[in-house]
Motif scaffolding. Structure first.
Motif, PDB file in Angstrom:
ATOM      1  N   ARG A 118       0.870   5.813   2.064  1.00 61.24           N
ATOM      2  CA  ARG A 118       1.988   5.611   1.440  1.00 61.24           C
ATOM      3  C   ARG A 118       1.911   4.223   0.665  1.00 61.24           C
ATOM      4  NH1 ARG A 118       6.229   9.306   2.749  1.00 61.24           N
ATOM      5  NH2 ARG A 118       7.768   7.821   2.011  1.00 61.24           N
TER       6      ARG A 118
ATOM      7  N   ASP B 148       4.928  12.112   7.599  1.00 60.85           N
ATOM      8  CA  ASP B 148       4.616  10.694   7.416  1.00 60.85           C
ATOM      9  C   ASP B 148       5.340   9.838   8.758  1.00 60.85           C
ATOM     10  OD1 ASP B 148       2.824  11.323   5.501  1.00 60.85           O
ATOM     11  OD2 ASP B 148       3.981  10.462   3.954  1.00 60.85           O
TER      12      ASP B 148
ATOM     13  N   GLU C 273       8.203   0.234   0.420  1.00 62.02           N
ATOM     14  CA  GLU C 273       7.381   1.054  -0.118  1.00 62.02           C
ATOM     15  C   GLU C 273       7.863   1.308  -1.632  1.00 62.02           C
ATOM     16  OE1 GLU C 273       6.604   4.614   1.909  1.00 62.02           O
ATOM     17  OE2 GLU C 273       8.616   5.404   1.843  1.00 62.02           O
TER      18      GLU C 273
ATOM     19  N   ILE D  97      12.222   9.082   5.308  1.00 65.45           N
ATOM     20  CA  ILE D  97      10.597   9.130   5.299  1.00 65.45           C
ATOM     21  C   ILE D  97      10.183  10.786   5.584  1.00 65.45           C
ATOM     22  CG2 ILE D  97       8.419   8.390   6.086  1.00 65.45           C
ATOM     23  CD1 ILE D  97       9.579   5.786   6.290  1.00 65.45           C
TER      24      ILE D  97
ATOM     25  N   GLN E 258      -4.489  -0.371  -1.655  1.00 66.05           N
ATOM     26  CA  GLN E 258      -4.033   1.169  -1.449  1.00 66.05           C
ATOM     27  C   GLN E 258      -5.578   2.039  -1.661  1.00 66.05           C
ATOM     28  OE1 GLN E 258      -0.875   1.495  -1.182  1.00 66.05           O
ATOM     29  NE2 GLN E 258      -0.553  -0.681  -1.657  1.00 66.05           N
TER      30      GLN E 258
ATOM     31  N   THR F 174       8.055   4.198  -4.903  1.00 65.42           N
ATOM     32  CA  THR F 174       7.576   5.399  -5.874  1.00 65.42           C
ATOM     33  C   THR F 174       7.204   5.111  -7.420  1.00 65.42           C
ATOM     34  OG1 THR F 174       8.671   7.095  -4.438  1.00 65.42           O
ATOM     35  CG2 THR F 174       8.335   7.534  -6.801  1.00 65.42           C
TER      36      THR F 174
ATOM     37  N   SER G  98       2.737   0.969   0.042  1.00 64.32           N
ATOM     38  CA  SER G  98       3.075  -0.398   0.299  1.00 64.32           C
ATOM     39  C   SER G  98       3.241  -1.180  -0.939  1.00 64.32           C
ATOM     40  CB  SER G  98       2.578  -0.597   1.719  1.00 64.32           C
ATOM     41  OG  SER G  98       1.078  -0.781   1.442  1.00 64.32           O
TER      42      SER G  98
ATOM     43  N   ARG H 192       2.395   8.951  -7.838  1.00 63.90           N
ATOM     44  CA  ARG H 192       1.761   9.716  -6.661  1.00 63.90           C
ATOM     45  C   ARG H 192       1.108  10.921  -7.021  1.00 63.90           C
ATOM     46  NH1 ARG H 192       1.089   9.112  -1.102  1.00 63.90           N
ATOM     47  NH2 ARG H 192      -0.411  10.523  -0.426  1.00 63.90           N
TER      48      ARG H 192
ATOM     49  N   LEU I 261       1.130   1.753   6.467  1.00 58.71           N
ATOM     50  CA  LEU I 261       1.959   2.203   5.544  1.00 58.71           C
ATOM     51  C   LEU I 261       0.759   2.884   4.468  1.00 58.71           C
ATOM     52  CD1 LEU I 261       5.207   0.790   4.704  1.00 58.71           C
ATOM     53  CD2 LEU I 261       4.962   3.038   5.392  1.00 58.71           C
TER      54      LEU I 261
END
Length: 352
Positions: free
Chosen positions: A303, A60, A147, A56, A312, A149, A305, A243, A298
């Motif tokens: 981030r 963060d 989490e 990570i 979010q 991506t 989650s 993201r 998170l």
């Protein structure tokens, strides 16, 4: 490519423990939830610390640890931050030397598989897994994603009219998109999910057809490819990181994205070590990061989650309109060399 490592905290070697996580899990398996939670917390209180190896980001990571220590101030966290590769090498080197220093590792799919195959991770099925999405954890308990991506198809809104925006992966094979798309030179995670979900034969056939679309392949960086797309070098960026795309969108850039099936998501997962020197604290941390409280923490960083129902921040919520097809460590990690060779062959990428 291995980046420099950042050590946020250091810690002395921990003494060996009488019980493993697996043994403790069996001892408390039949306790009611409240009593089980109390037993884990009391054990962690006696241990007083946890050692966490993670990839990570350095920005963060401290926020995540601060949230955990706020919830459990009696557990102090020692963190080693590195790349996924360096984390695995550090843990495996220490284990071979007889020094079991790390309790929990949080990192990428290939390394999750390597930890399991090396028998460094232990089976731990957290009770919090009931709130996590399908396909996000190992049925045997060797990893659990916390989490993700998201991987999307991004496009330049100035270069594509609304009627020309593709609606599926299959539509990208249309002649009208030829020469207008870019793809990264190391999109192995995305490639693995596509083959898993399409079926190997159909997936390979699709990739070969896609490779005939005169793709621009400027390098491995998703950010760079999106920037080149915004500069007009291409109209579409395949396998873009969601993201990053939403960041540009919030800044007013002429960009949007589409989510196609299969919707690939690269997870970061936690693995509890088989010989964790602080087994109760390891269980407590794993439970917490998968819990409603940990997942909200998170999301606030922010981030991405993945627990069901977590809200979010801002436009990031747009990335959760469909269920993810998570990169599977067992499929990707076990076949990574073959997948890389196949990807390079199909898309004409020469070994460096």
């Amino acid at each position: 490519m291995i980046s420099s490592l950042v050590i946020l905290f250091c810690c002395p070697a921990a003494p060996s423990v009488a019980a493993t996580v697996q043994e403790i899990t069996k001892q408390i398996a039949n306790l009611p939830p409240a009593q089980r939670k109390k037993a884990v917390e009391e054990g962690a209180r006696k241990e007083g610390q946890i050692v966490f190896y993670t990839s990570i980001s350095v920005q963060d990571n401290p926020q995540l640890i601060a949230a955990f220590e706020k919830a459990y101030p009696f557990v102090k966290t020692a963190v080693y931050r590195g790349t996924p590769t360096s984390i695995f090498l550090k843990a495996s080197t220490e284990a071979r030397a007889g020094s079991n220093l790390v309790d929990v590792i949080g990192t990428a799919p290939v390394e999750m598989w390597q930890l399991k195959q090396s028998k460094l991770s232990g089976p731990y099925l957290s009770p919090e897994l009931q709130g996590m999405p399908k396909g996000s954890y190992d049925p045997q308990g060797h990893w659990a994603a916390f989490e993700v991506t998201p991987i999307v198809v991004a496009y330049n809104t100035k270069l594509l009219k609304p009627a020309d925006v593709p609606k599926s992966y299959q539509e990208l094979l249309s002649p009208k998109y030829k020469g207008k798309m870019n793809l990264g030179t190391e999109e192995y995670d995305w490639f693995s999910v596509m083959l898993d979900k399409m079926g190997k034969d159909k997936g390979v056939a699709y990739m070969k057809a896609l490779a005939q679309q005169d793709l621009q392949m400027p390098g491995p960086s998703s950010r760079m490819r999106v920037q080149l797309m915004l500069a007009g070098e291409s109209a579409i960026a395949l396998a873009a990181r969601g993201r990053r795309v939403t960041d540009f969108k919030e800044q007013g850039a002429p960009i949007d994205f589409r989510i196609f099936d299969p919707y690939a998501g690269e997870p970061n997962s936690v693995a509890v070590m088989a010989r964790a020197p602080h087994p109760y604290a390891a269980m407590l941390f794993s439970d917490w990061i998968l819990s409603q409280e940990g997942q909200v923490a998170l999301a606030q960083i922010p981030r991405l989650s993945i627990r069901k129902g977590i809200k979010q921040k801002g436009r990031l919520q747009e990335l959760f309109e469909k269920d993810f097809a998570f990169v599977d460590p067992a499929s990707y990690g076990a076949n990574v060399k073959g997948l890389i060779d196949q990807f390079n062959q199909i898309f004409g990428i020469r070994a460096q």
